[in-house]
Motif scaffolding. Structure first.
Motif, PDB file in Angstrom:
ATOM      1  N   LEU A 183       0.824  -1.288   0.994  1.00  0.00           N
ATOM      2  CA  LEU A 183       0.647  -2.101  -0.204  1.00  0.00           C
ATOM      3  C   LEU A 183       0.730  -3.592   0.124  1.00  0.00           C
ATOM      4  N   THR A 184       1.616  -3.957   1.033  1.00  0.00           N
ATOM      5  CA  THR A 184       1.745  -5.356   1.443  1.00  0.00           C
ATOM      6  C   THR A 184       0.505  -5.801   2.208  1.00  0.00           C
ATOM      7  N   TYR A 185       0.032  -4.965   3.124  1.00  0.00           N
ATOM      8  CA  TYR A 185      -1.191  -5.283   3.867  1.00  0.00           C
ATOM      9  C   TYR A 185      -2.382  -5.408   2.911  1.00  0.00           C
ATOM     10  N   TYR A 186      -2.511  -4.469   1.988  1.00  0.00           N
ATOM     11  CA  TYR A 186      -3.613  -4.488   1.028  1.00  0.00           C
ATOM     12  C   TYR A 186      -3.574  -5.763   0.181  1.00  0.00           C
ATOM     13  N   SER A 187      -2.379  -6.165  -0.233  1.00  0.00           N
ATOM     14  CA  SER A 187      -2.227  -7.386  -1.035  1.00  0.00           C
ATOM     15  C   SER A 187      -2.649  -8.610  -0.239  1.00  0.00           C
ATOM     16  N   GLN A 188      -2.312  -8.640   1.048  1.00  0.00           N
ATOM     17  CA  GLN A 188      -2.727  -9.756   1.898  1.00  0.00           C
ATOM     18  C   GLN A 188      -4.247  -9.781   2.032  1.00  0.00           C
ATOM     19  N   TYR A 189      -4.843  -8.625   2.215  1.00  0.00           N
ATOM     20  CA  TYR A 189      -6.297  -8.531   2.337  1.00  0.00           C
ATOM     21  C   TYR A 189      -6.983  -9.049   1.068  1.00  0.00           C
TER      22      TYR A 189
ATOM     23  N   MET B  90       1.836  13.897   2.808  1.00  0.00           N
ATOM     24  CA  MET B  90       2.271  12.897   1.841  1.00  0.00           C
ATOM     25  C   MET B  90       2.854  11.699   2.589  1.00  0.00           C
ATOM     26  N   ILE B  91       2.542  10.509   2.128  1.00  0.00           N
ATOM     27  CA  ILE B  91       3.011   9.277   2.758  1.00  0.00           C
ATOM     28  C   ILE B  91       4.423   8.944   2.252  1.00  0.00           C
ATOM     29  N   ASP B  92       5.299   8.521   3.164  1.00  0.00           N
ATOM     30  CA  ASP B  92       6.654   8.170   2.731  1.00  0.00           C
ATOM     31  C   ASP B  92       6.648   6.785   2.084  1.00  0.00           C
ATOM     32  N   GLU B  93       7.719   6.482   1.369  1.00  0.00           N
ATOM     33  CA  GLU B  93       7.788   5.269   0.564  1.00  0.00           C
ATOM     34  C   GLU B  93       7.700   3.992   1.420  1.00  0.00           C
ATOM     35  N   LEU B  94       8.371   3.971   2.550  1.00  0.00           N
ATOM     36  CA  LEU B  94       8.360   2.801   3.417  1.00  0.00           C
ATOM     37  C   LEU B  94       6.954   2.532   3.963  1.00  0.00           C
ATOM     38  N   SER B  95       6.256   3.574   4.375  1.00  0.00           N
ATOM     39  CA  SER B  95       4.875   3.419   4.854  1.00  0.00           C
ATOM     40  C   SER B  95       3.963   2.942   3.728  1.00  0.00           C
TER      41      SER B  95
ATOM     42  N   HIS C 279       3.239  -0.015  -9.143  1.00  0.00           N
ATOM     43  CA  HIS C 279       3.574   1.257  -8.511  1.00  0.00           C
ATOM     44  C   HIS C 279       5.043   1.630  -8.669  1.00  0.00           C
ATOM     45  N   GLY C 280       5.739   0.976  -9.582  1.00  0.00           N
ATOM     46  CA  GLY C 280       7.086   1.388  -9.951  1.00  0.00           C
ATOM     47  C   GLY C 280       8.227   0.796  -9.142  1.00  0.00           C
ATOM     48  N   PHE C 281       7.954  -0.187  -8.312  1.00  0.00           N
ATOM     49  CA  PHE C 281       9.021  -0.833  -7.556  1.00  0.00           C
ATOM     50  C   PHE C 281       9.586  -1.986  -8.383  1.00  0.00           C
ATOM     51  N   LYS C 282      10.905  -2.019  -8.503  1.00  0.00           N
ATOM     52  CA  LYS C 282      11.561  -3.074  -9.266  1.00  0.00           C
ATOM     53  C   LYS C 282      11.875  -4.247  -8.338  1.00  0.00           C
ATOM     54  N   ILE C 283      11.366  -5.429  -8.700  1.00  0.00           N
ATOM     55  CA  ILE C 283      11.611  -6.635  -7.917  1.00  0.00           C
ATOM     56  C   ILE C 283      12.889  -7.283  -8.428  1.00  0.00           C
ATOM     57  N   ILE C 284      13.846  -7.443  -7.535  1.00  0.00           N
ATOM     58  CA  ILE C 284      15.111  -8.071  -7.898  1.00  0.00           C
ATOM     59  C   ILE C 284      15.003  -9.592  -7.779  1.00  0.00           C
ATOM     60  N   SER C 285      14.406 -10.065  -6.680  1.00  0.00           N
ATOM     61  CA  SER C 285      14.233 -11.510  -6.527  1.00  0.00           C
ATOM     62  C   SER C 285      13.146 -11.816  -5.498  1.00  0.00           C
ATOM     63  N   VAL C 286      12.620 -13.024  -5.609  1.00  0.00           N
ATOM     64  CA  VAL C 286      11.700 -13.581  -4.620  1.00  0.00           C
ATOM     65  C   VAL C 286      12.272 -14.954  -4.292  1.00  0.00           C
TER      66      VAL C 286
END
Length: 106
Positions: free
Chosen positions: A11-17, A1-6, A57-64
């Motif tokens: 997910l960030t790499y995939y979004s950039q792609y 199982m992949i950990d959350e940080l990995s 994927h269930g991550f809450k964004i606080i700010s950008v």
């Protein structure tokens, strides 16, 4: 199982792609977008796709927000509940614009 940080890194790499795929399609089809605006288009598309993927994927964004480092360079910080994603614009392979990112615990 992949950990959350990995998973966040993936997910960030995939979004950039995915953002680059859209950017390249627009760039290669000679649209009416000016060259300097294409860079903003690429960046904004990347951030929008990343935000959508994070929320999906269930991550809450606080700010950008944009911040400036000690050298006067701007970078973007996406603040989540438990993590922080730091995104810097960069030149890849000497010519192509891209982004480097760092995902860290808060």
């Amino acid at each position: 199982m992949i950990d959350e940080l990995s998973f966040l890194n993936y997910l960030t790499y995939y979004s950039q792609y995915k953002a680059y795929s859209i950017y390249y399609y627009v760039y290669s089809h000679e649209t009416e977008i000016k060259e300097e605006c294409l860079e903003d288009f690429y960046f904004n598309t990347f951030v929008r796709i990343l935000k959508n993927n994070l929320e999906r994927h269930g991550f809450k964004i606080i700010s950008v927000r944009r911040e400036i480092d000690d050298y006067g360079e701007q970078y973007t910080v996406i603040l989540l509940e438990k993590y922080k994603i730091i995104v810097r614009e960069t030149i890849m392979c000497g010519t192509r614009e891209g982004f480097e990112f760092l995902v860290v615990n808060r």
